[in-house]
Design a protein around this motif. Structure first.
Motif, PDB file in Angstrom:
ATOM      1  N   GLY A 142       0.798  -1.218   0.000  1.00  0.00           N
ATOM      2  CA  GLY A 142       0.000   0.000   0.000  1.00  0.00           C
ATOM      3  C   GLY A 142       0.838   1.278   0.000  1.00  0.00           C
ATOM      4  N   GLN A 143       2.001   1.241  -0.645  1.00  0.00           N
ATOM      5  CA  GLN A 143       2.922   2.382  -0.634  1.00  0.00           C
ATOM      6  C   GLN A 143       2.807   3.191  -1.919  1.00  0.00           C
ATOM      7  OE1 GLN A 143       7.013   1.335   0.173  1.00  0.00           O
ATOM      8  NE2 GLN A 143       7.770   3.271  -0.631  1.00  0.00           N
ATOM      9  N   ASP A 144       2.587   4.505  -1.761  1.00  0.00           N
ATOM     10  CA  ASP A 144       2.580   5.416  -2.896  1.00  0.00           C
ATOM     11  C   ASP A 144       4.021   5.714  -3.265  1.00  0.00           C
ATOM     12  OD1 ASP A 144       1.216   7.381  -4.704  1.00  0.00           O
ATOM     13  OD2 ASP A 144       2.490   8.744  -3.549  1.00  0.00           O
ATOM     14  N   ILE A 145       4.347   5.599  -4.543  1.00  0.00           N
ATOM     15  CA  ILE A 145       5.724   5.784  -4.987  1.00  0.00           C
ATOM     16  C   ILE A 145       5.960   7.189  -5.506  1.00  0.00           C
ATOM     17  CG2 ILE A 145       7.511   5.010  -6.605  1.00  0.00           C
ATOM     18  CD1 ILE A 145       6.917   3.049  -4.311  1.00  0.00           C
ATOM     19  N   ASP A 146       5.152   7.648  -6.422  1.00  0.00           N
ATOM     20  CA  ASP A 146       5.436   8.935  -7.057  1.00  0.00           C
ATOM     21  C   ASP A 146       4.184   9.749  -7.329  1.00  0.00           C
ATOM     22  OD1 ASP A 146       4.250   7.489  -9.053  1.00  0.00           O
ATOM     23  OD2 ASP A 146       5.986   7.458 -10.385  1.00  0.00           O
ATOM     24  N   ILE A 170       3.449  -7.434  -2.759  1.00  0.00           N
ATOM     25  CA  ILE A 170       4.567  -8.172  -3.346  1.00  0.00           C
ATOM     26  C   ILE A 170       4.430  -9.612  -2.888  1.00  0.00           C
ATOM     27  CG2 ILE A 170       7.069  -8.517  -3.362  1.00  0.00           C
ATOM     28  CD1 ILE A 170       7.391  -5.521  -3.113  1.00  0.00           C
ATOM     29  N   GLN A 171       4.493 -10.522  -3.846  1.00  0.00           N
ATOM     30  CA  GLN A 171       4.492 -11.943  -3.545  1.00  0.00           C
ATOM     31  C   GLN A 171       5.899 -12.453  -3.797  1.00  0.00           C
ATOM     32  OE1 GLN A 171       1.475 -13.707  -6.014  1.00  0.00           O
ATOM     33  NE2 GLN A 171      -0.058 -12.219  -5.367  1.00  0.00           N
ATOM     34  N   ALA A 176       9.689 -13.270  -7.621  1.00  0.00           N
ATOM     35  CA  ALA A 176       8.891 -12.266  -6.934  1.00  0.00           C
ATOM     36  C   ALA A 176       7.941 -11.619  -7.925  1.00  0.00           C
ATOM     37  CB  ALA A 176       9.794 -11.212  -6.308  1.00  0.00           C
ATOM     38  N   LEU A 177       6.796 -11.158  -7.414  1.00  0.00           N
ATOM     39  CA  LEU A 177       5.771 -10.538  -8.228  1.00  0.00           C
ATOM     40  C   LEU A 177       5.276  -9.293  -7.513  1.00  0.00           C
ATOM     41  CD1 LEU A 177       4.000 -11.084 -10.816  1.00  0.00           C
ATOM     42  CD2 LEU A 177       2.340 -12.082  -9.246  1.00  0.00           C
ATOM     43  N   LEU A 178       5.383  -8.141  -8.171  1.00  0.00           N
ATOM     44  CA  LEU A 178       4.889  -6.890  -7.618  1.00  0.00           C
ATOM     45  C   LEU A 178       3.583  -6.556  -8.312  1.00  0.00           C
ATOM     46  CD1 LEU A 178       6.770  -3.636  -6.890  1.00  0.00           C
ATOM     47  CD2 LEU A 178       4.799  -3.565  -8.412  1.00  0.00           C
ATOM     48  N   ILE A 179       2.552  -6.221  -7.532  1.00  0.00           N
ATOM     49  CA  ILE A 179       1.260  -5.829  -8.083  1.00  0.00           C
ATOM     50  C   ILE A 179       0.967  -4.417  -7.595  1.00  0.00           C
ATOM     51  CG2 ILE A 179      -1.209  -6.315  -8.163  1.00  0.00           C
ATOM     52  CD1 ILE A 179      -0.437  -9.286  -7.669  1.00  0.00           C
ATOM     53  N   GLY A 180       0.660  -3.548  -8.537  1.00  0.00           N
ATOM     54  CA  GLY A 180       0.376  -2.168  -8.189  1.00  0.00           C
ATOM     55  C   GLY A 180      -0.721  -1.607  -9.068  1.00  0.00           C
ATOM     56  N   SER A 181      -0.997  -0.325  -8.866  1.00  0.00           N
ATOM     57  CA  SER A 181      -1.987   0.353  -9.698  1.00  0.00           C
ATOM     58  C   SER A 181      -1.488   1.752 -10.012  1.00  0.00           C
ATOM     59  CB  SER A 181      -3.346   0.402  -8.995  1.00  0.00           C
ATOM     60  OG  SER A 181      -3.235   1.077  -7.759  1.00  0.00           O
ATOM     61  N   GLU A 182      -1.872   2.218 -11.181  1.00  0.00           N
ATOM     62  CA  GLU A 182      -1.496   3.551 -11.629  1.00  0.00           C
ATOM     63  C   GLU A 182      -2.742   4.426 -11.716  1.00  0.00           C
ATOM     64  OE1 GLU A 182       1.959   3.605 -14.754  1.00  0.00           O
ATOM     65  OE2 GLU A 182       0.442   2.132 -15.331  1.00  0.00           O
ATOM     66  N   LYS A 183      -2.590   5.698 -11.363  1.00  0.00           N
ATOM     67  CA  LYS A 183      -3.696   6.634 -11.535  1.00  0.00           C
ATOM     68  C   LYS A 183      -3.859   6.972 -13.004  1.00  0.00           C
ATOM     69  CE  LYS A 183      -3.338   8.557  -6.965  1.00  0.00           C
ATOM     70  NZ  LYS A 183      -2.837   9.625  -6.142  1.00  0.00           N
ATOM     71  N   GLU A 184      -2.729   7.229 -13.689  1.00  0.00           N
ATOM     72  CA  GLU A 184      -2.742   7.505 -15.127  1.00  0.00           C
ATOM     73  C   GLU A 184      -1.685   6.651 -15.802  1.00  0.00           C
ATOM     74  OE1 GLU A 184      -2.873  11.396 -16.777  1.00  0.00           O
ATOM     75  OE2 GLU A 184      -3.745  12.211 -14.947  1.00  0.00           O
ATOM     76  N   ALA A 185      -2.136   5.762 -16.644  1.00  0.00           N
ATOM     77  CA  ALA A 185      -1.209   4.881 -17.356  1.00  0.00           C
ATOM     78  C   ALA A 185      -0.755   5.571 -18.632  1.00  0.00           C
ATOM     79  CB  ALA A 185      -1.888   3.563 -17.678  1.00  0.00           C
ATOM     80  N   TYR A 244       9.810  -3.830   4.557  1.00  0.00           N
ATOM     81  CA  TYR A 244       8.632  -4.573   4.988  1.00  0.00           C
ATOM     82  C   TYR A 244       9.093  -5.965   5.418  1.00  0.00           C
ATOM     83  CZ  TYR A 244       6.182  -0.801   2.682  1.00  0.00           C
ATOM     84  OH  TYR A 244       5.741   0.444   2.313  1.00  0.00           O
ATOM     85  N   SER A 245       8.796  -6.333   6.631  1.00  0.00           N
ATOM     86  CA  SER A 245       9.234  -7.594   7.203  1.00  0.00           C
ATOM     87  C   SER A 245       8.547  -8.771   6.525  1.00  0.00           C
ATOM     88  CB  SER A 245       8.920  -7.607   8.700  1.00  0.00           C
ATOM     89  OG  SER A 245       9.311  -8.820   9.276  1.00  0.00           O
ATOM     90  N   VAL A 246       9.306  -9.812   6.251  1.00  0.00           N
ATOM     91  CA  VAL A 246       8.773 -11.046   5.686  1.00  0.00           C
ATOM     92  C   VAL A 246       8.637 -12.042   6.831  1.00  0.00           C
ATOM     93  CG1 VAL A 246       9.179 -12.969   4.089  1.00  0.00           C
ATOM     94  CG2 VAL A 246       9.813 -10.639   3.435  1.00  0.00           C
ATOM     95  N   LYS A 247       7.437 -12.508   7.057  1.00  0.00           N
ATOM     96  CA  LYS A 247       7.203 -13.430   8.164  1.00  0.00           C
ATOM     97  C   LYS A 247       6.756 -14.769   7.666  1.00  0.00           C
ATOM     98  CE  LYS A 247       6.056  -9.637  11.132  1.00  0.00           C
ATOM     99  NZ  LYS A 247       5.171  -8.947  11.936  1.00  0.00           N
TER     100      LYS A 247
END
Length: 135
Positions: free
Chosen positions: A13-17, A25-26, A32-41, A132-135
């Motif tokens: 849930g981190q805003d980048i820019d 992140i899985q 590893a797999l990062l899943i995110g969303s963009e406001k404007e693609a 972010y801690s991996v548990k």
């Protein structure tokens, strides 16, 4: 039964820019797999700095702005490499990266590992300097 090799998911849930939000992140022993969303693609895909940090203090880059060659249509081709050595840890952990943008604004970035890692040896994942801690 509990396993130390099962995939783990970190809710980020981190805003980048102001445009990209890293949602999750899985991580598995194979990648590893990062899943995110963009406001404007628009243009090429965003690529935040993502590192894996191990319990022994070592770290490896998973994704960075140098991971991809992006075209304007959002197609991303990642790098690939091969290291010939008797030491399986002599090369980079990530050997192939790829990503895509879905029509609904979701961004998926993947990193394929060149060797198997033990998830019980992973301390954390860092996204643009935030751990972010991996548990």
């Amino acid at each position: 039964m509990e396993s130390t090799t099962a995939a783990r998911q970190l809710d980020i849930g981190q805003d980048i820019d102001g445009n990209l939000t890293v949602e999750s992140i899985q991580i598995s022993p194979l990648g590893a797999l990062l899943i995110g969303s963009e406001k404007e693609a628009a243009g090429g895909l965003p690529a935040p700095s993502v590192d894996i940090i191990f319990l022994d203090g070592s770290h490896e880059e998973l994704i960075s702005s140098m991971s991809f060659d992006s075209s304007d249509d959002g197609t991303v081709l990642g790098g690939g490499s091969a290291v010939i050595s008797d030491d399986p840890t002599s090369g980079p952990l990530v050997v192939t990266t790829y990503g895509m943008r879905n029509p609904d604004g979701k961004v998926v970035l993947a990193a394929e590992f060149g060797r198997i890692i033990r998830l019980d040896q992973v301390k954390s994942i860092s996204v643009d300097g935030v751990e972010y801690s991996v548990k």
